[in-house]
Design an enzyme around this catalytic site. Structure first.
Site, short mmCIF file in Angstrom:
data_model
loop_
_atom_site.label_atom_id
_atom_site.label_comp_id
_atom_site.label_asym_id
_atom_site.label_seq_id
_atom_site.Cartn_x
_atom_site.Cartn_y
_atom_site.Cartn_z
N HIS A 1 -1.71 42.10 -66.32
CA HIS A 1 -1.49 43.68 -67.68
C HIS A 1 -1.59 43.19 -68.94
O HIS A 1 -0.77 43.98 -69.89
CB HIS A 1 -0.05 43.80 -66.82
CG HIS A 1 0.40 44.06 -65.70
ND1 HIS A 1 -0.35 45.01 -65.47
CD2 HIS A 1 0.69 43.74 -64.71
CE1 HIS A 1 -0.31 45.60 -63.48
NE2 HIS A 1 0.33 44.44 -63.46
N ASP B 1 0.96 46.84 -71.25
CA ASP B 1 0.22 47.27 -70.02
C ASP B 1 -1.46 47.17 -70.20
O ASP B 1 -1.82 47.34 -71.47
CB ASP B 1 0.66 48.11 -69.11
CG ASP B 1 0.88 46.96 -67.35
OD1 ASP B 1 -0.40 46.99 -66.86
OD2 ASP B 1 1.52 47.53 -67.41
N GLU C 1 1.53 40.28 -61.09
CA GLU C 1 0.05 40.92 -60.66
C GLU C 1 -1.12 40.05 -61.49
O GLU C 1 -2.15 41.08 -61.74
CB GLU C 1 0.75 42.56 -60.73
CG GLU C 1 0.93 43.23 -59.90
CD GLU C 1 0.98 44.56 -59.97
OE1 GLU C 1 0.96 44.71 -58.80
OE2 GLU C 1 1.38 45.36 -60.37
#
Ligand code: ACM
Length: 767
Positions: free
Chosen positions: A265, A198, A328
């Site tokens: 990420h 991440d 995201e």
């Protein structure tokens, strides 16, 4: 009234947990698909052997696992023997004719002749052994165990019974990961989704690209105050660590599905190899939670890089599925990049979402060519996704519904319902997490098959999964608190047929499981059972006495209390209905199971004027607008579970509702200097700035509303320490009013956490 509710809870349990007239609940979680109790019990003692067929090495392995669990949690040392089934033994037997529906099914029968577990396959035998272990551990203790004469025919409802562990935001040691795996096995969960990369860390050694862990595994935490300069934070798993963990999981019939998050990420990867990024610059490994802007670029070299990484990943993880994230990815960098835009034109791709689809498809094809399948978060649906992709629905259940209707397999992992980083409760002593809290009951009652799906579409639901995102779980203790016992609820929802599931029966069976946790030193949360001690503060301040109401979240157990400062127990008064006490006093309350074992540690509330005039961090509300609420610790990598501060990162403003201001002349605010380490992406524009009157800003207290009359203004210190007290006079008022506490300092500075607010009477308010 309360008493009736508790008694009713027990009465309802009688319908299911006390199967067929047995004297005590059968302490199994998850509840088997079919269970009856009949005949005579069997007593297990230290002489009882566990017998397996000599030619069945895997059965022997399972028998040894059962023996080691019994030794650790029940101090029973059972010997494993090979040979023909015998009377007076626990027999584990594989039989191709076993009357079970699938490889995970088993039968288990307890008769006076012994315990007999039969399964077609090794997984079923393993789950039968777990059931046998639970039967042996109705409660922690020693000596012989009388096992009820149960007859079980069991198999799971879902094939994917998952838990996601985020080792990127906070790193767990290999032994800590094994602790999580052991608990999964004890709950008959079979899929560990391991979030390994991440923005805040790359945790898997990739031999071909050493910078990923030399650089990407380490971050510099944000500085809280000038006085504290934390060291680097991080860690990674070597390939040997990973092989050992994957093997450890496999022995427990758990498949480890690795996740490499892309195209977003990706900041730790870009920090390691800036050429993978869009901007050409090297960012730090991110210390910020949330949605960071760094994406992989879309060059062939980057695709090849990721495919090379996947080669090493596939060599380490034999799982069918490889998770490629997909969540995201805010596309600002792609939108701003001439190179990405040129690539899109060259490929004839019109939108950045479609570009993400193309990116994911490159991975999907690569995985398919290696006989693996791609799984990703539900954003992979945006812009189209190959039919073979499996979709993990996290933004509620809509992704699952859409995907299943399109013919994709789906796994339900919706936020907030199955996100274990949601707090367990609103209790004052709850540790970190997001709000609103997600109760044990809400986990239990979650239904993984959305009602919008037809019977055919519902076949695409592989199962369900809880997630442990660890931004706010710096230690294994935090992880355990978040996961247990809500994982029991999840396990039953994932394993047990919907028609057999029963919340009250579950509650009856849970105390035994809490005992198993205690025997294994698992820091489970007692939040569902912890007594709350409620009074009407203002009535008590006016009258000098208080009417006390006791309850708990699950409305379960017998609540006993004292009002003299002594420790409450089974012989203390049983709470039946609200009672009145004179101030000052201290109330202590505990919730006990029917056999008097504690369901939750005792909770204490001091009832005197200063404490009635004090609101703790969790008792202050957001001011307006945003309902974002997060409970954090003073540093992101805290080593303990307290203290915590409830904050709204969008508006550093807290409401103290219904303050009784008669006789009040001052205010004290216990304050913490908290790092503003939140990456808010497009939501950054929603952060509210309050105008400051002094260079450092101040805490302004307004009456009635945040636009009301200011009654105090307390300047913030320069170079604020990690914690400090703000105290000052308030303009004297009468009556009961809401108070709005606004921090006016610049929104580029720290977030001020309010630990507690105390209103001070005239004689106590001098600074
Ligand atoms: C996620 O929570 N971003 C999958």
């Amino acid at each position: 009234m309360k008493k009736t509710r508790y008694v009713l809870a027990f009465a309802l349990c009688g319908l299911t947990a006390f199967a067929h007239g047995a004297a005590a609940p059968v302490n199994l979680i998850p509840m088997p698909a079919q269970l009856t109790v009949s005949g005579e019990a069997f007593t297990v003692n230290a002489q009882t052997p566990i017998v397996v067929d000599g030619s069945d090495a895997e059965a022997r392995h399972t028998a040894e696992y059962l023996a080691s669990l019994a030794a650790h949690t029940r101090h029973l040392s059972l010997q494993v023997k090979t040979g023909a089934p015998e009377v007076g033994a626990i027999v584990l037997k594989r039989d191709p004719q076993a009357p079970v529906a699938n490889a995970e099914g088993y039968t288990l029968d307890v008769t006076p002749q012994g315990i007999r577990i039969v399964a077609r396959d090794e997984a079923g035998l393993f789950y039968g052994a777990i059931t046998a272990w639970q039967l042996l551990t109705p409660m922690p203790g020693e000596g012989d165990v009388r096992v009820q004469p149960v007859h079980i025919r069991d198999e799971p409802r879902f094939a994917w019974r998952g838990l996601m562990l985020d080792s990127a935001r906070h790193f767990q040691t290999p032994d800590e990961v094994r602790t999580v795996i052991d608990q999964m096995a004890q709950h008959k969960l079979n899929t560990l989704h391991w979030h390994l990369t991440d923005d805040q860390g790359w945790r898997i050694e990739i031999k071909r690209y050493p910078e990923l862990t030399r650089i990407g595994a380490w971050r510099t935490p944000p500085t809280v105050s000038k006085a504290s300069q934390p060291g680097r934070y991080g860690g990674f798993y070597t390939q040997d660590d990973i092989r050992a963990i994957v093997a450890y999981a496999a022995e427990r019939h758990i498949t480890v599905v690795p996740e490499l998050d892309m195209p977003g990420h990706a900041q730790a990867a870009v920090a390691s190899y800036p050429e993978l990024g869009v901007t050409g610059t090297r960012p730090p490994v991110s210390p910020d939670w949330g949605v960071n802007p760094y994406l992989y670029n879309v060059d062939d070299n980057t695709i090849h890089f990721l495919q090379n990484v996947l080669d090493e990943v596939m060599a380490l993880f034999p799982s069918t599925y490889i998770h490629v994230g997909g969540d995201e990815a805010v596309k600002d960098q792609w939108k701003a990049s001439p190179a990405v835009q040129a690539r899109m034109r060259a490929l004839g791709i019109k939108t950045e979402d479609a570009m993400q689809s193309w990116f994911i498809e490159q991975m999907g094809k690569y995985l398919a060519a290696h006989d693996r399948r791609l799984i990703g978060w539900d954003e992979i649906l945006e812009g189209g996704v190959p039919p073979s992709a499996t979709v993990m629905s996290w933004r509620g259940t809509k992704g699952a519904i859409d995907a299943a209707k399109l013919g994709h397999d789906v796994v339900l992992a919706p936020a907030p319902q199955l996100y274990l980083d949601s707090m367990q409760s609103d209790l004052p002593d709850e540790t970190t997490g997001r709000l609103p809290s997600m109760s044990l009951q809400s986990y239990y009652t979650f239904e993984a098959v959305p009602k919008e799906l037809s019977t055919t579409q519902a076949k695409h639901v592989l199962g369900m999964q809880a997630t442990i995102f660890t931004e706010h779980m710096p230690t294994l203790r935090h992880v355990e608190h978040a996961a247990f016992p809500r994982m029991d609820a999840l396990a039953e929802a994932a394993w047990t047929p919907a028609k057999v599931r029963d919340w009250h029966s579950f509650l009856e069976r849970l105390p035994s499981q809490l005992g198993r946790y205690r025997m294994q030193d698992i820091a489970y949360a007692d939040s569902a059972f912890a007594p709350t001690i409620d009074v009407d503060r203002n009535a008590a301040i006016s009258s000098g006495h208080a009417s006390v109401t006791l309850s708990n979240q699950a409305k379960f157990g017998n609540v006993h209390y004292t009002a003299d400062g002594s420790e409450p127990g089974a012989s203390s008064p049983l709470y039946v209905h609200p009672f009145t006490v004179n101030l000052p006093t201290t109330i202590k309350a505990v919730a006990l199971a029917n056999d008097s074992t504690p369901l939750a540690a005792a909770r204490t509330r001091v009832l005197d004027l200063p404490s009635l005039r004090t609101r703790g961090t969790g008792e202050l509300e957001n001011c307006s607008g945003s309902d974002f609420r997060l409970r954090v610790q003073p540093t992101p990598d805290a080593t303990s579970m307290a203290p915590t501060y409830l904050i709204n990162v969008f508006d550093n403003c807290r409401m103290y509702r219904a303050a009784k201001l008669d006789g009040i002349a001052g205010i004290r605010v216990d304050t913490a200097t908290l790092p503003r380490n939140y990456a808010l992406a497009h939501d950054a524009k929603l952060v509210v700035a309050h105008k400051a009157n002094t260079p450092q800003g101040e805490l302004v207290v307004y009456m009635d509303s945040c636009k009301g009359k200011p009654i105090a203004s307390l300047p913030l210190p320069a170079d604020a320490p990690a914690t400090f007290t703000l105290q000052g006079a308030t303009a004297q008022q009468a009556g009961t009013h809401d108070l709005c506490l606004v921090f006016t300092s610049p929104i580029t500075g720290p977030i001020w956490g309010v630990g507690a607010v105390t209103l001070l009477p005239a004689d106590k308010s001098a600074p």
